[in-house]
Scaffold this motif. Sequence first.
Motif, short mmCIF file in Angstrom:
data_model
loop_
_atom_site.label_atom_id
_atom_site.label_comp_id
_atom_site.label_asym_id
_atom_site.label_seq_id
_atom_site.Cartn_x
_atom_site.Cartn_y
_atom_site.Cartn_z
N ARG A 1 -47.27 -7.25 65.17
CA ARG A 1 -48.62 -7.65 65.57
C ARG A 1 -49.63 -7.49 64.42
N ALA A 2 -49.49 -6.44 63.63
CA ALA A 2 -50.47 -6.19 62.58
C ALA A 2 -50.43 -7.26 61.50
N ASP A 3 -49.28 -7.87 61.27
CA ASP A 3 -49.18 -8.89 60.23
C ASP A 3 -48.11 -9.92 60.61
N PRO A 4 -48.47 -10.90 61.43
CA PRO A 4 -47.51 -11.93 61.81
C PRO A 4 -47.39 -13.05 60.78
N TYR A 5 -48.20 -13.01 59.73
CA TYR A 5 -48.30 -14.17 58.84
C TYR A 5 -47.03 -14.46 58.03
N PRO A 6 -46.24 -13.47 57.63
CA PRO A 6 -44.95 -13.82 57.01
C PRO A 6 -44.03 -14.58 57.97
N LEU A 7 -44.08 -14.27 59.25
CA LEU A 7 -43.29 -15.01 60.23
C LEU A 7 -43.79 -16.45 60.34
N TYR A 8 -45.11 -16.63 60.29
CA TYR A 8 -45.66 -17.98 60.36
C TYR A 8 -45.24 -18.79 59.13
N ALA A 9 -45.21 -18.13 57.97
CA ALA A 9 -44.76 -18.82 56.75
C ALA A 9 -43.30 -19.26 56.89
N GLU A 10 -42.48 -18.38 57.45
CA GLU A 10 -41.08 -18.74 57.70
C GLU A 10 -40.98 -19.90 58.68
N LEU A 11 -41.82 -19.86 59.70
CA LEU A 11 -41.80 -20.90 60.73
C LEU A 11 -42.18 -22.26 60.15
N ARG A 12 -43.14 -22.29 59.23
CA ARG A 12 -43.60 -23.57 58.67
C ARG A 12 -42.52 -24.29 57.87
N LYS A 13 -41.46 -23.58 57.46
CA LYS A 13 -40.37 -24.24 56.74
C LYS A 13 -39.69 -25.28 57.63
N THR A 14 -39.78 -25.08 58.93
CA THR A 14 -39.29 -26.07 59.91
C THR A 14 -40.47 -26.41 60.80
N PRO A 15 -41.24 -27.45 60.45
CA PRO A 15 -42.51 -27.71 61.15
C PRO A 15 -42.40 -27.81 62.66
N VAL A 16 -41.27 -28.35 63.14
CA VAL A 16 -41.03 -28.44 64.58
C VAL A 16 -39.69 -27.76 64.83
#
Length: 401
Positions: free
Chosen positions: A16-31
């Motif tokens: 919860r404190a830092d979800p942004y690395p997960l979002y960066a990983e997620l963007r590698k597969t946009p959908v």
Amino acid sequence: MTSDSISARITDYANRADPYPLYAELRKTPVRREEDGTYLVSTYHEVRSLANDPRLSNDTRNRPAGHTRNTDAEDTSLPPSFIFTDPPLHDRLRDTINRPFGPPHSPRFLDGLRGELAQVVTGLLDAFEGKDQVDIVEDFAYPLPVTAICKVLGVPREDEPRFHGWADALASGVDPQADAGTGQEKAQQARQDLGAYLADLIETKRRHPGPGILSALAPDMTPADLEATAVLLLVAGHETTVNAITNTTLTLLRHPDVLDRFQQNPDLAVPLIEEVLRYEPPVQFVPWTTALADIDVAGTTIPEGSPVWLMLAAANRDPQRFLDPDRFDPDRKDNEHLGFYTGIHYCFGAPLARIELHAAIPELFRRVRFSGLLEDPPPYRANAVLRGPRHLPVAIEGLTA
């Protein structure tokens, strides 16, 4: 969802404190398709496109079997809140609700709150006098929005304290992890208790009109629709603004160079607040939409009937849209962020939230001499959707007039 899926990791409190690395990983597969058939959309242009696509439904009654609604702990005895409907019902309800709330029908309503909100801010900051530490959430960020939304609704001032527990419990209902158990039970109970209170208040307003939009809307809406709307406005108008004020405070204290500029130049407030809404949005993602038809997005077909999560916070840091997106930069140009969503479901309370932020943030950093954060990262709320610190303890050196 399985425990190792990316959606499970995003909703895991450990991140919860830092979800942004997960979002960066997620963007590698946009959908991205999860094992349970949910599609996560994480890049800016794709999120924006789908949020404006009529083939994507906000009506949670369209969710396929086996997928929970994850909305606001809806009481099935009430109609869905307008945010969880589609056109033409959505448009009719939103247009009706907007009439007493703001332009063009009531252009002075929100502007008329500025003076009262400024007085509330002054009183809250005066209470810091003589203290060497405060909790920004409990002592500042919470009381201002609850006063504002109660004022908007026409709730008597003496009843405001009752809304704290209701708002906290109701907000848990949009958390994808609150599908069952005590969190959902508390949310359901809170909605029932708040609903009973509002039903009485609406009937009183119908018989004896007074200030606030409940009186203005009573002749044009059924009691059930008005009650559902009031519940939504409490959550959307309160929890998100608490997070926005707290996230702005935390971000500035983590960036002393920007804070120094801001204190020297209060006119920086407008771009600074907009940058926080991009950088640390109070609503991280929208997990309740459903595809009404097959939708082709970024080389992937989202099948009809599929649940879709629109990852607003991931889109707000998409390097294909924002230069150096992980840098907090109030000088950023063309900052068309998704902090208040987009399309027909653009945040109804955005104008009020901005008024509250501009009443709170400049005065907070003008008057309070901060020593620093007492916890970094601070403890966060359990909710992954409405993400923000549960407490923000800070050390202070004093207060200016």
